[in-house]
Design an enzyme around this catalytic site. Structure first.
Site, short mmCIF file in Angstrom:
data_model
loop_
_atom_site.label_atom_id
_atom_site.label_comp_id
_atom_site.label_asym_id
_atom_site.label_seq_id
_atom_site.Cartn_x
_atom_site.Cartn_y
_atom_site.Cartn_z
N GLU B 73 -11.31 -37.99 33.18
CA GLU B 73 -12.29 -38.71 32.36
C GLU B 73 -12.60 -37.90 31.08
O GLU B 73 -12.57 -38.44 29.98
CB GLU B 73 -13.58 -38.93 33.18
CG GLU B 73 -14.75 -39.46 32.38
CD GLU B 73 -16.06 -38.80 32.79
OE1 GLU B 73 -16.38 -38.78 33.99
OE2 GLU B 73 -16.75 -38.30 31.89
N HIS B 74 -12.83 -36.61 31.24
CA HIS B 74 -13.12 -35.76 30.07
C HIS B 74 -11.93 -35.76 29.10
O HIS B 74 -12.09 -35.89 27.90
CB HIS B 74 -13.36 -34.31 30.52
CG HIS B 74 -14.78 -34.03 30.86
ND1 HIS B 74 -15.51 -33.06 30.22
CD2 HIS B 74 -15.62 -34.57 31.77
CE1 HIS B 74 -16.73 -33.00 30.74
NE2 HIS B 74 -16.82 -33.91 31.69
#
Lengths: 426, 425
Positions: B73-74
């Site tokens: 996600e990051h």
């Protein structure tokens, strides 16, 4: 823009009503403001007590059953600082009457309930119920003591206290806790009477509640308060800072160190170049486009969060970050370096535009939730002129690079605070 | 060809559109009249518990490091040229993302430039770019995020409880992983997970607010390429019915002990239905909600304080009724909750109490449809759970006191609970 109307129903009581049918919810809040003073510990207890019982609903069960009976209404209360003043808030949110199942009118009942919490608390013969007072002192103390569980918030509150010592805003937590311990039911009653008599009161409503009905009820509320003498609110703005003061404290068992820096912005009052200061703070440490996010987090990988926030009512900017203790100097230097970048005007036009766009965009949407509407307008309860989110958005858009540089140049670091784990000591 | 279905609710007087997009993506559009803002959320059914999986017909099961879904996600926010945040800064949208046990979602809210922001969202989530250098940089940032959550007592309390309840189910693993586990993540592993789960057939887009179906489809048609449907098989080892241990504790610098008591439910390899979940929520209110006799007694006697609350915690392969708060005597809290559950199991639930709490949940349901972010999140959550967002009202209406009595006996066994306590040394 919604239909926003406001009127002074009585001296020091302002009713602000946003009539709109677009929500399924009605929201009403009553905020009381008073200068921070000797009554503060009792006011903390009072806020808890008024939110749990009343004359008509003297037990938890009866009080909460009344709230839940309003079609699952959400009732909330809170106490906090508003510059050098204390703010006690009580609010209720419930489904609009058109969803009532039994042709009842829960919204009007909700208004009466909220007013009665303030007017008819659980007391007789000049004192609050002894048992209830003891219990609420315990809740308040436990709540205050638990503040150290949240290390990020605790570090910020310690910096506030150390930096603003001598100002009302820098409330000493030990003094507050001891004060709460010493509160008696008589003292509580005295503080209650003082608060109703001296507070500036803001009533904010959003939804389909009729303004006439609200006005009538709030006027009656005002007439029922004895000896009403509202006190004007002020806040001290300290401009400029001397040598930076450094503070360091430790706690057992803490994985991540918390760094907090307090800056004096140079604002002389809460309207002094506010929009320019807000944009400056945002370019410095607002969204992911800001100097602090892109440099301290993304370029140097020093932290997960690093952001700046302007406290409008005090003209103070706080920067907060969570770091490895060994990176303390590196992080501090970089944060101060980024403020120097702001002072020298070395930020790009794109960064400035990003900030203006983000703030303008956010303010255009403040009227899209009932709570958003009330929070937004309640913050203007003492303003001479009420302005909409869209008007604020335009004010942000008008800020220039020169305005931002000027604000940054007036901003000076006052205090630096580090909270770290004892085991991480080097 | 996009297939569009209109879904209405008469009580709420609202409607939304469910679209089967030609790319394979499920899209929901919920226009809100007189709103200025829009909220869009683009998610994949892939969360922290998907640690062992097989994608495609001939693949083999692989086990990946803990915390990789959150790491991914990051990393998706970065690209070879300009990162997502930099692109959003031109539209003014406020963007974010989150990873939970069973999904990863990317979102933004805005009042202007909606189409440009939606284009950024759909584009960056479908354009992965990972290199050893960018992976290494992120390890420092996420390492600090992990350390931050390790200092949060309520987070520690929940995960200490989950470890005491679950022996094999990955729900007990911290969503962000550990500093050690994320050090094992490589760019290749990120691509492997991305290619398995970020398939449009495994994803959904929900948009609510000042928006039309045409605006959303114009961007989706432009950006999204048809995605070949891929079979994903998740592997969970069999979770025993019994809890691992009745008690677990951890030391942190807290003012007073925090507790979490979880009653483990035997759910096999399934997840609970919407009806069961609503029944559980009503049941928890009856046992220890703010209007219950138990809550009043515990508050008045000083056993708990205002932090006390309960929740139904459930997902694929796990379910638990959890009571949390602060107390100097967590054992006594546990004893009283056990006692009250046993009493209600034997005496049954008061019908008037039930009706009042049901009315409360009716109101809460209605109130949930005012915020555009809440609406878009409902749509995506309900879709991933196999429910339709307006169904809750009819399901709630259908629940009877007999249903609650049955569920109370089936779902809670007082002999199968764990308690975590976080306290100072």
């Amino acid at each position: 823009m919604s239909n926003v109307k406001y009127n002074e129903t009585a001296d020091g009581i302002r009713l602000l009503c946003v009539n709109t049918g677009k929500f399924k919810t009605n929201f009403i809040s009553i905020d009381l403001f008073a200068p921070i003073g000797e009554d503060l510990p009792a006011q903390y207890v009072l806020c808890s007590l008024l939110a749990h019982t009343s004359r008509d609903y003297p037990t938890f069960k009866s009080f909460n059953s009344k709230v839940e009976g309003l079609y699952g209404a959400s009732f909330d209360s809170g106490i906090g600082s508003y510059g050098d003043n204390v703010r006690l808030s009580f609010c209720l949110e419930l489904p609009d009457d058109r969803f009532a199942l039994y042709k009842d009118t829960p919204s009007e009942e909700a208004v009466d309930f909220l007013i009665n919490i303030l007017l008819n608390p659980l007391c007789k013969n000049g004192r609050f119920d002894e048992e209830a007072a003891k219990r609420e002192i315990r809740f308040t103390l436990e709540d205050l003591e638990a503040k150290k569980n949240d290390k990020r918030a605790y570090a910020l509150s310690r910096l506030k206290q150390l930096m603003c010592e001598g100002e009302k805003y820098g409330v000493d937590s030990e003094w507050l806790e001891n004060g709460v311990r010493d509160v008696t039911s008589e003292r509580l009653f005295e503080a209650y009477k003082n608060l109703l008599s001296t507070a500036q009161i803001a009533v904010t409503a959003c939804g389909t509640l009729s303004q006439d009905m609200l006005c009538e009820k709030i006027t009656a509320f005002a007439n029922n308060i004895e000896n009403r003498k509202p006190v004007k609110l002020t806040s001290e703005f300290v401009t400029g800072a001397g040598e930076i003061r450094y503070f360091s404290e430790s706690m057992k068992m803490m994985n991540q160190a918390k760094l907090v820096i307090g800056f004096r912005s140079g604002m002389e009052n809460d309207t002094d170049s506010y929009y320019a200061y807000r944009i400056m703070t945002d370019v410095f440490g607002g969204g992911p486009y800001s100097r602090l996010f892109t440099n301290v987090r993304e370029k140097l990988s020093l932290c997960y969060y690093c952001g700046a926030r302007l406290i409008r009512q005090k003209g103070i900017i706080f920067v907060q970050s969570g770091i490895e203790k060994k990176n303390y100097n590196k992080a501090l230097d970089e944060i101060l370096n980024q403020l120097a970048v702001m002072k020298n005007g070395e930020f790009t036009d794109e960064e400035l535009e990003s900030s203006k766009k983000a703030l303008a965009d956010a303010y255009c949407g403040v009227e899209d939730s009932p709570m958003g509407v009330c929070t937004y307008y309640a913050s203007q309860c003492f303003a001479d002129e009420i302005i909409s989110g869209e008007e604020e958005a335009q004010a942000f858009s008008a800020v220039t690079r020169e305005d931002v540089i000027k604000c940054a140049q007036k901003t000076a670091a006052d205090s630096v605070y580090l909270l770290s784990g004892e085991e991480n000591d080097e | 060809m996009n297939n569009i279905k209109e879904i209405k609710n008469e009580i709420l007087n609202e409607k939304y559109y469910e679209i089967d997009h030609s790319s394979g993506l499920k899209i929901f559009v919920y226009p809100k009249e007189n709103y200025s803002s829009c909220y869009a959320i683009f998610g994949t059914k892939y969360g922290s518990t998907d640690n062992c999986f097989k994608a495609g017909k001939n693949g083999e099961y692989i086990t990946v490091p803990e915390g990789i879904a959150h790491f991914l996600e990051h990393k998706l926010f970065e690209s070879e040229e300009r990162g997502a945040f930099e692109r959003y800064s031109e539209t003014g949208a406020s963007a974010n993302a989150y990873t939970s046990f069973d999904k990863t979602c990317y979102l933004f809210s805005c009042t202007g430039n909606f189409s440009a922001s939606l284009e950024i969202l759909l584009d960056f989530v479908t354009s992965p770019y990972f290199t050893p250098e960018t992976v290494s940089k992120e390890q420092g940032i996420i390492g600090q995020e992990i350390k931050m959550t390790n200092d949060e007592p309520s987070w520690a309390s929940l995960f200490t409880l989950l470890k005491a309840m679950y022996k094999t189910h990955p729900v007990s693993i911290d969503i962000a992983g550990t500093v050690q586990s994320i050090s094992e993540i490589t760019a290749d592993l990120l691509y492997e997970c991305y290619n398995a789960f970020y398939n449009l057939n495994n994803m959904a887009l929900a948009v609510a607010g000042n928006v039309t179906v045409e605006e959303v489809l114009a961007v989706a048609d432009k950006i999204l390429k048809p995605s070949e449907e891929k079979q994903i098989e998740r592997k969970f080892e069999n979770e025993p019915k019994e809890v691992v241990s009745r008690y677990a504790e951890k030391h942190l610098d807290v003012s007073r002990p925090l507790f979490a008591i979880g009653y483990k439910e035997d759910v096999g390899n399934t997840r609970r239905t919407l009806k069961q979940t609503l029944e559980s929520e009503i049941m928890l209110d009856i046992i220890a909600g703010k209007t219950s006799a138990l809550y009043e007694k515990m508050m008045e006697s000083g056993l708990v304080n205002t932090t006390f609350y309960s929740e139904y915690f459930e997902g694929l392969g796990y379910g638990a009724h959890i009571f949390s708060g602060e107390s100097e005597n967590p054992e006594e809290v546990r004893r009283r909750i056990d006692e009250e559950i046993l009493r209600l199991q034997s005496e049954g639930i008061d019908r008037r109490e039930f009706e009042r709490i049901k009315k409360k949940h009716y109101g809460k349901f209605i109130m949930g449809f005012d915020d555009v972010d809440a609406v878009a999140n409902f749509l995506i959550n309900d879709y991933f759970n196999g429910d339709a967002s307006f169904d809750g009202l009819a399901v709630l209406e259908s629940i009877t006191v007999e249903d609650i009595n049955r569920r109370l006996n089936e779902a809670i066994d007082v002999n199968n609970s764990s308690m975590s306590v976080i306290k100072a040394e």
